[in-house]
Design an enzyme around this catalytic site. Structure first.
Site, PDB file in Angstrom:
ATOM      1  N   ASP A 185      -6.282  -4.448   8.943  1.00 23.51           N
ATOM      2  CA  ASP A 185      -6.272  -3.451   9.993  1.00 23.51           C
ATOM      3  C   ASP A 185      -6.913  -2.204   9.423  1.00 23.51           C
ATOM      4  O   ASP A 185      -6.504  -1.705   8.391  1.00 23.51           O
ATOM      5  CB  ASP A 185      -4.843  -3.141  10.443  1.00 23.51           C
ATOM      6  CG  ASP A 185      -4.839  -2.175  11.615  1.00 23.51           C
ATOM      7  OD1 ASP A 185      -5.691  -2.343  12.505  1.00 23.51           O
ATOM      8  OD2 ASP A 185      -4.022  -1.257  11.630  1.00 23.51           O
ATOM      9  N   GLU A 269     -10.442  -6.713  13.333  1.00 22.58           N
ATOM     10  CA  GLU A 269     -10.480  -6.474  14.766  1.00 22.58           C
ATOM     11  C   GLU A 269     -11.891  -6.216  15.242  1.00 22.58           C
ATOM     12  O   GLU A 269     -12.645  -5.538  14.567  1.00 22.58           O
ATOM     13  CB  GLU A 269      -9.662  -5.226  15.093  1.00 22.58           C
ATOM     14  CG  GLU A 269      -8.217  -5.462  15.276  1.00 22.58           C
ATOM     15  CD  GLU A 269      -7.534  -4.169  15.639  1.00 22.58           C
ATOM     16  OE1 GLU A 269      -6.669  -4.205  16.510  1.00 22.58           O
ATOM     17  OE2 GLU A 269      -7.865  -3.129  15.053  1.00 22.58           O
ATOM     18  N   ASP A 365       0.370  -0.191  10.373  1.00 20.50           N
ATOM     19  CA  ASP A 365      -0.933  -0.787  10.057  1.00 20.50           C
ATOM     20  C   ASP A 365      -0.767  -2.181   9.457  1.00 20.50           C
ATOM     21  O   ASP A 365      -1.542  -3.092   9.732  1.00 20.50           O
ATOM     22  CB  ASP A 365      -1.717   0.103   9.084  1.00 20.50           C
ATOM     23  CG  ASP A 365      -2.128   1.417   9.725  1.00 20.50           C
ATOM     24  OD1 ASP A 365      -2.310   1.426  10.956  1.00 20.50           O
ATOM     25  OD2 ASP A 365      -2.251   2.420   9.005  1.00 20.50           O
TER      26      ASP A 365
END
Ligand code: ZN
Length: 398
Positions: A185, A269, A365
């Protein structure tokens, strides 16, 4: 696998060659600036811009034939064309939504980034290189060249000239030493939080420099513009800027090298950086909410240089024989990685995650990184199914 590697050497040109190189750099700069001038004018008038082939037509049929730019004929035409190709690339990148950090190309100034490229017509013999319209130029051959030479870039840094030779080298396909996968992340407070419980890069380190920068900029605003003190202050601001950039690059390189070494598969992501880092101010009709908080956040995002990080991971994985896979970003920050319960209220603050359903508490996170890893595995599972049912799809490289 073929890889391309640039090898840079310092040139030892004669005075005549030095002069000619300055001239060539100037001509290439003029071609770039001319192309940019035309492009800007066309954009202002809202007419379609010219791409490489039209610009090249202009170069050979108009500019070189005109009285005021006839001197362009002195420069090697292949390097002028190469400059137009670079300009074309820069404009395409500028309009490319997938490259959010790309900006409109700028006018080139004398002495800043002086360079020109030869795509062909050069050869190397011992410690000399033969360049079109320059002849044999000596260079400091600090190491042997490998593979096939593809192109040559001549550039100036300070008072020295350098040659960078791009070589294509055939190397055996790498096999990644590890079999593990990791979810990353790209966080706000820490640069990268990993599902393997490692963190990389603390963003707060930049804050100190940011404060110094703000202070230096305030000092600048009090100085008389273009005075000696103003120039000095301007220089020190530039120093802080490059310090921040260096720090960030170091941190990004360290993190990407280590992650790439440890894991064959990296999940990240799919995130529209441009959308997130866009101004939070909104429009006059529709003013944005929480402008101040968001602009602080935007700065952090830019600080961490996400797209640079992704690019580094991608090429390092390619070198190490691993790969990077992007997964959809929906709900990764709101879903509990332990039980799957998804709710906005799970995210207590920017950095804390606390599941309302099962009580799982963790750094926000890190929780997101675990979700990304799970999403990655899900994507892979779908991919494998797809391979089984449709023959067209390429098998996944794991
Ligand atoms: Zn839970």
């Amino acid at each position: 696998m073929k890889i391309r590697k640039g090898m840079k050497f310092r040139l030892e040109p004669s005075n005549v060659q030095r002069e000619r190189m300055s001239m060539f750099a100037g001509h290439n700069r003029a071609v770039w600036n001319k192309a940019l001038e035309i492009t800007k004018d066309r954009l202002d008038r809202k007419v379609p811009i010219l791409w490489y082939h039209e610009l090249n037509w202009n170069l050979t049929r108009l500019w070189k034939q005109s009285e005021e730019m006839a001197w362009l004929n002195d420069a090697p035409s292949q390097s002028l064309q190469q400059t137009l190709k670079h300009f074309d690339r820069a404009m395409r990148d500028c309009f490319d939504r997938n490259q959010p950090n790309k900006r409109m190309p700028r006018f080139k100034k004398k002495g800043r980034g002086d360079s020109f490229v030869f795509p062909q017509g050069f050869c190397v013999e011992g410690n000399r290189i033969k360049l079109p319209k320059l002849g044999w130029v000596r260079f400091r051959k600090s190491r042997e060249l490998q593979g096939t030479m593809k192109s040559v870039t001549v550039s100036r840094n300070g008072k020295h000239w350098f040659v960078s030779i791009l070589c294509e080298i055939e190397v055996p396909d790498p096999v990644h030493a590890s079999l593990t996968a990791v979810g990353i992340d790209r966080g706000i407070s820490i640069m990268a939080a990993c599902s393997d419980e490692r963190d990389y890069g603390n963003v707060r380190a930049f804050r100190k420099h940011q404060k110094r920068l703000a202070k230096a900029q305030r000092t600048l605003s009090r100085k008389v513009k273009f005075s000696n003190n103003w120039k000095k202050q301007k220089e020190s601001i530039q120093t802080i800027h490059s310090k921040i950039a260096n720090m960030r690059n170091d941190a990004l390189h360290k993190a990407s090298t280590e992650i790439s070494k440890n894991h064959a598969m990296i999940f990240m992501e799919k995130l529209g950086v441009s959308r997130m880092s866009k101004s939070a101010k909104g429009t006059i009709d529709k003013p944005g909410k929480q402008v101040k908080a968001k602009s602080g956040l935007n700065r952090s995002i830019l600080d961490t240089g996400w797209s640079m990080f992704a690019a580094m991971l991608e090429y390092k994985q390619a070198w190490n024989g691993g790969c990077v896979q992007y997964v959809p970003a929906a709900y990764t920050s709101q879903r509990c990685s332990a039980c799957g319960y998804t709710a906005k209220t799970n995210r207590v603050s920017q950095s804390k995650f606390h599941c309302r359903h099962c009580g799982h508490a963790e750094n926000a996170d890190r929780n997101a990184a675990r979700n990304i890893l799970a999403a990655g595995h899900a994507v892979l599972a779908c991919g494998v199914d797809a391979v089984a049912t449709t023959v067209k799809q390429e098998p996944l490289a794991v």
